[in-house]
Design a protein around this motif. Structure first.
Motif: not given
Length: 348
Positions: A101-103, A197-199, A228-229, A235-236
């Motif tokens: 995942l990107m996150l 980031s979770r998708n 959304s991104l 995440v901030r």
């Protein structure tokens, strides 16, 4: 006994190469869908992973997913290819994009490259015409209203147990009206509707991220997916980074013909769109905890509401809403859930 698991196991074993497949749980999401990894084994070929999506027909309709996946994949958007399907049973066999995942891949060194790649992919999505066999719903007045209503209905009244009087409701109605007006004034593009980031999945040797969870796509505001991104509920990032990435997206989406907005106009659209998105998301997180027993999402509410706090502080038209949020709602969140991240000044 897990009858759905037995059903999908029997189904996938009928597909050539999967006759001895043993589905391994991968993950679920905020819906009723579940995902399992299976391996295709063919003589003389490497063992290859695939994903089975289990979407119970009583709760999930696979048809939008299939229509959008086939259309976007055919037009170069990096969504999973569909290898097999049984819509009556709610089962799909999908290309496996892996688990990165990107996150989990984001850090100070990788973030700039990953966000720019994700924004490039977002432009490709925005340019997509609707599938011929599935006209995308419009992000219209009624949908925006339903989404924002989740905030008072589920978070304020049900989870925080706040008693809203007529003055509170009038204040919310005014704020919601301003946000809706801004959203409906934006140029319309194809909107993923949960682009975060979770998708997004990072794949070895591929610049573009793999895109999942796109079945709720609509035609709507050009800044929605960017919110959304870049103002991700999970995440901030510092305001300076968000501003830089937003301006990058403004430029590439302008070059692609998706809008003709200058930097100030685009930023204002983005700020107000973010408030709408985060009102909806905070309400959904409360609903997931109350209705679906997914209490882990409560931990994301303080971060999500901090975006609303900071954006409303920068908007003179939302002065009274901001004061009410800070005096009534945020203390209740911090008492019942946890502290909000500290506010950061907006970069010029």
């Amino acid at each position: 006994m897990d009858t759905r698991l037995q059903l999908l196991t029997d189904w996938v074993r009928q597909i050539p190469g999967f006759n001895s497949a043993s589905p391994e749980p991968v993950s679920g999401d905020a819906s009723f869908r579940r995902y399992f990894r299976v391996w295709r084994e063919m003589p003389g070929q490497p063992r290859t992973p695939f994903i089975v999506m289990d979407a119970p027909p009583a709760h999930e309709d696979c048809r939008p997913f299939v229509a959008i996946a086939e259309h976007w994949h055919g037009h170069g958007v990096h969504v999973p290819a569909i290898e097999a399907q049984d819509l009556q049973q709610g089962l799909l066999l999908l290309e496996d994009f892996g688990d990165r995942l990107m996150l989990a891949e984001l850090d100070g060194d990788s973030a700039d490259t990953l966000y720019r790649q994700a924004l490039d992919e977002l432009v490709r999505i925005g340019q997509m015409p609707p599938p011929a066999n599935y006209p995308l719903p419009a992000y219209d007045d009624a949908l925006l209203d339903r989404e924002m209503a989740l905030f008072p209905d589920w978070l304020l009244e049900q989870h925080l147990e706040l008693k809203l009087d007529n003055q509170d409701r009038a204040l919310l109605e005014t704020a919601f009206g301003l946000l809706k007006e801004s959203a409906l004034a934006q140029p319309e593009v194809t909107v993923h509707r949960d682009y975060h980031s979770r998708n997004l999945l990072i794949r070895a040797g591929q610049a573009a991220p793999g895109v999942i969870d796109f079945q709720d796509a609509v035609t709507g505001p050009v800044t929605y997916d960017a919110v959304s991104l870049l103002k991700d509920c999970y995440v901030r990032w510092p305001e300076a980074d968000i501003a830089n990435w937003l301006e990058y997206y403004r430029q590439v989406s302008l070059d692609a013909g998706l809008h003709r907005a200058d930097a100030d106009t685009f930023r204002q659209w983005f700020e107000l769109m973010g408030m709408q998105r985060h009102l909806k998301a905070a309400g959904i997180f409360a609903r997931l905890a109350i209705r679906d027993g997914k209490a882990g999402y409560l931990a994301d509410i303080p971060r999500t509401v901090s975006y609303i706090r900071d954006a409303s502080a920068r908007q003179p038209a939302f002065r009274y809403f901001h004061e009410w949020l800070c005096e009534v709602v945020i203390p209740a969140i911090e008492e019942r859930i946890g502290p909000l991240p500290a506010a950061e000044a907006r970069q010029p």
